[in-house]
Design a protein around this motif. Sequence first.
Motif, short mmCIF file in Angstrom:
data_model
loop_
_atom_site.label_atom_id
_atom_site.label_comp_id
_atom_site.label_asym_id
_atom_site.label_seq_id
_atom_site.Cartn_x
_atom_site.Cartn_y
_atom_site.Cartn_z
N SER A 1 70.20 -34.59 -42.90
CA SER A 1 71.29 -34.13 -43.67
C SER A 1 72.45 -35.37 -43.12
CB SER A 1 71.96 -33.04 -43.23
OG SER A 1 73.57 -32.48 -43.67
N HIS A 2 73.37 -35.75 -44.20
CA HIS A 2 74.31 -36.92 -43.91
C HIS A 2 75.68 -36.23 -43.65
CE1 HIS A 2 71.39 -40.14 -44.81
NE2 HIS A 2 70.97 -39.50 -45.89
N ARG A 3 75.84 -34.93 -43.71
CA ARG A 3 77.28 -34.43 -43.56
C ARG A 3 77.28 -33.79 -42.15
NH1 ARG A 3 77.97 -31.79 -49.39
NH2 ARG A 3 76.76 -33.15 -50.43
N GLY B 1 70.25 -40.29 -39.58
CA GLY B 1 70.07 -41.82 -39.65
C GLY B 1 70.45 -42.33 -40.89
N VAL B 2 70.76 -43.72 -41.10
CA VAL B 2 71.25 -44.22 -42.22
C VAL B 2 70.05 -44.56 -43.27
CG1 VAL B 2 72.83 -45.71 -41.08
CG2 VAL B 2 70.43 -46.61 -41.14
N ASN B 3 70.53 -44.67 -44.57
CA ASN B 3 69.17 -44.82 -45.36
C ASN B 3 68.12 -45.85 -44.86
OD1 ASN B 3 72.02 -44.95 -47.93
ND2 ASN B 3 70.43 -43.17 -47.36
N GLY B 4 67.06 -45.50 -45.14
CA GLY B 4 66.01 -46.33 -44.81
C GLY B 4 65.42 -46.16 -43.36
N ALA B 5 66.28 -45.40 -42.51
CA ALA B 5 66.14 -45.39 -41.12
C ALA B 5 64.43 -45.06 -40.53
CB ALA B 5 66.95 -44.40 -40.39
N GLY B 6 63.80 -44.13 -41.96
CA GLY B 6 62.58 -43.31 -41.56
C GLY B 6 62.40 -42.17 -41.39
N LYS B 7 63.31 -41.28 -41.84
CA LYS B 7 63.42 -40.04 -41.99
C LYS B 7 62.49 -39.23 -42.65
CE LYS B 7 67.74 -39.87 -43.29
NZ LYS B 7 68.01 -41.34 -43.50
N SER B 8 62.27 -39.73 -44.13
CA SER B 8 61.53 -39.10 -45.05
C SER B 8 60.14 -39.49 -44.74
CB SER B 8 61.65 -39.56 -46.47
OG SER B 8 63.00 -39.36 -46.80
N THR B 9 59.95 -40.61 -44.11
CA THR B 9 58.56 -41.09 -43.66
C THR B 9 58.29 -40.23 -42.56
OG1 THR B 9 59.11 -43.48 -44.12
CG2 THR B 9 57.15 -42.93 -42.81
N ALA B 10 58.89 -39.80 -41.59
CA ALA B 10 58.56 -39.01 -40.45
C ALA B 10 58.27 -37.57 -41.08
CB ALA B 10 59.82 -38.74 -39.52
N ASP C 1 65.04 -31.79 -47.00
CA ASP C 1 65.31 -33.24 -47.20
C ASP C 1 66.58 -33.11 -48.07
OD1 ASP C 1 65.84 -35.74 -46.91
OD2 ASP C 1 63.70 -36.39 -47.47
N GLU C 2 67.82 -33.16 -47.38
CA GLU C 2 69.25 -33.34 -48.00
C GLU C 2 69.09 -32.23 -49.35
OE1 GLU C 2 70.91 -36.94 -49.18
OE2 GLU C 2 69.16 -38.06 -47.82
N PRO C 3 69.14 -30.70 -48.71
CA PRO C 3 68.98 -29.67 -49.54
C PRO C 3 70.26 -29.40 -50.36
CG PRO C 3 69.30 -29.01 -47.09
CD PRO C 3 69.12 -30.33 -47.32
N PRO D 1 56.00 -52.06 -38.56
CA PRO D 1 56.07 -50.70 -38.71
C PRO D 1 57.44 -50.03 -39.04
CG PRO D 1 56.01 -51.40 -36.23
CD PRO D 1 56.11 -52.48 -37.39
N THR D 2 57.26 -49.04 -39.99
CA THR D 2 58.35 -48.13 -40.17
C THR D 2 58.88 -47.12 -39.17
OG1 THR D 2 57.81 -48.36 -42.57
CG2 THR D 2 59.29 -46.57 -42.04
N LEU D 3 57.80 -46.50 -38.62
CA LEU D 3 58.06 -45.71 -37.35
C LEU D 3 57.29 -46.30 -36.16
CD1 LEU D 3 57.93 -42.06 -38.80
CD2 LEU D 3 59.86 -43.53 -38.44
#
Length: 567
Positions: A519-521, A360-369, A488-490, A341-343
């Motif tokens: 955001s990553h900042r 979260g880091v790249n691939g953590a599942g944010k966009s999937t959520a 998503d990272e606007p 599972p991704t989430l």
Amino acid sequence: MLDAFRTAREALVDAVRVAPGWLTLYSALQLVLAMLPGAQVVLIRDLVEGGDSWPPLAGLTVVVGAMYPLTQVSNGIGQRLMLRLRLQLRVELAYAAARLSPGRLAEPEVVADLEASQAATHPMSDLAGKPVQVLSAAVTSVVLCVTIASINLLSGILVLTALVPTVLAFTLISRMEARGWPKVGAYERAAAYATEQLIQQRPGTELAVLGSAWKVAALIADSRSRATRVLDRMIRTALNFELAAALVTVMLFGAALVALVTGGANGGAAAAAVAGTITGLNAIRQCGYAFGSIVTATPQAMIYRRFISSVPAGASQTVVPLVESVALENVTFQYPGAAGPTLRDVSIVARRGEMVALVGVNGAGKSTAINLLVGTLKPDGGRVLINSHMCRDAATMTETERLGHFGLLVQEFGRFEFTLRDTVSLGTPATAPDDAVRRALAGTFAADLPLDTRLGQQWGGTGISGGQWQRLALARIRLRAAGVWILDEPTSAIDAEAEREIFAELRQTSADRITIVVSHRAWTLREMDRIYVIDAGAVVQQGTYAELMSQPTGRFAQLFAAQEAEG
Ligand SMILES: Nc1ncnc2c1ncn2[C@@H]1O[C@H](COP(=O)(O)OP(=O)(O)OP(=O)(O)O)[C@@H](O)[C@H]1O
């Protein structure tokens, strides 16, 4: 075979719908042309058999003289009919594509069908006159057959039988092509995609700088060669079938002539029948060709019809300006074919007036959520809630209704190279007045540009930087004014100064809306009401920036401590 008849019927129905006048004119001319060979036989017989030769001679002059101009006029009308039908098919396809939901756009077979349908509009529009041509050639054959049968019955029957091998050959060809076309379509699609990478400005420039464009050209060559091999095989097999059918047809006509001579026909009748069979051969060839076009286009036409009917016209989207809450409740999700599972058991809630961040880091599942929240993905377990209503149940909310709640800025935001007005007004399904477009652009580089400004250098328009494209994407979300903004990272492509302005504005205008930001900042997270830390598909921490930073061993502090130290 049944499919070919259905395709012919549908082509006729389309032609009646789109250009009834042109179809009627075309059919009338084809019918007149269909009668001429039969008339020719009768007139030749009358001429050769003696008596008063002037009337048949005058008749023959009219018949022979009319044949060429009538054929030309008929061809021209057929082409004008085809043009109108092609326009109709292409417009219908564009609107059907515009109705595709995000979920369906993510299915590779849907995109393949869409591209195959695009290619199908060409042969399909050519079909409009083909059923008429087949009927007209069949009428020619029957009239000839009856005329020749009046001279010799067996000859007449043999002339009519000569239609069979052609029909049989094209049936076999259609079966073979129905198997071949999907393969050709897949190779063509791969080649078209690779070609776009070469010619589009951004990937094309990157490849040119890397000096590796030739590798993409090699991929194109490979896909095109494979398509050509399949097409070549198809043409070779079709040719074999056609040659076999032509051989049997000639033998049947030969037999018809032998039957005529051995049946004791007199000189005039024999000469007329010979002239008739020669014309008959031509008619059958035309009938075969028209019938062949129908059967060849049938597999493509079936894909087109399937695609169009798979996206029925539905209610247009309405943007919902006020939303109380959105939530993922114990949601689990696994991509098809993924190892796990991704989430896992993810719960996230955001209420009106709140600004919530997912980190979260790249691939953590944010966009999937986010995709699960918006509805472009369906959860395997748990619930997705909007205003406390469960969204999984289509009876509670259709996909279109659901999408109306969101203004979504994705990482791969669109760079729509239209005019400034058209590019920004895509933010809303409704027509956008110019003053609303202007308000959405306030404070951006484009605030004072004329709305008719053409964007994109490939159309001779204004060149736009990556960050400027992102500001236009944000302007679309502003114009849309939906109850939930998901960004998503606007500001990923935007400079620090503009980023601060954007986040300050987001905070100022957030009271009546739900704002969810990825955001990553670190600094952009300080004013968030709640931050969810996602790690390997699970929410491992949540709280305000200060709360999370106060836990030095927590995942959030690990991720952002360095940025915090830099200030
Ligand atoms: N369509 C897909 N099919 C299979 N796996 C996918 C698909 N899309 C994403 N994934 C996988 O799901 C995981 C989560 O991806 P997701 O895009 O949600 O991450 P993310 O946290 O948004 O990353 P980023 O910060 O890079 O945008 C990744 O391991 C990714 O490879």
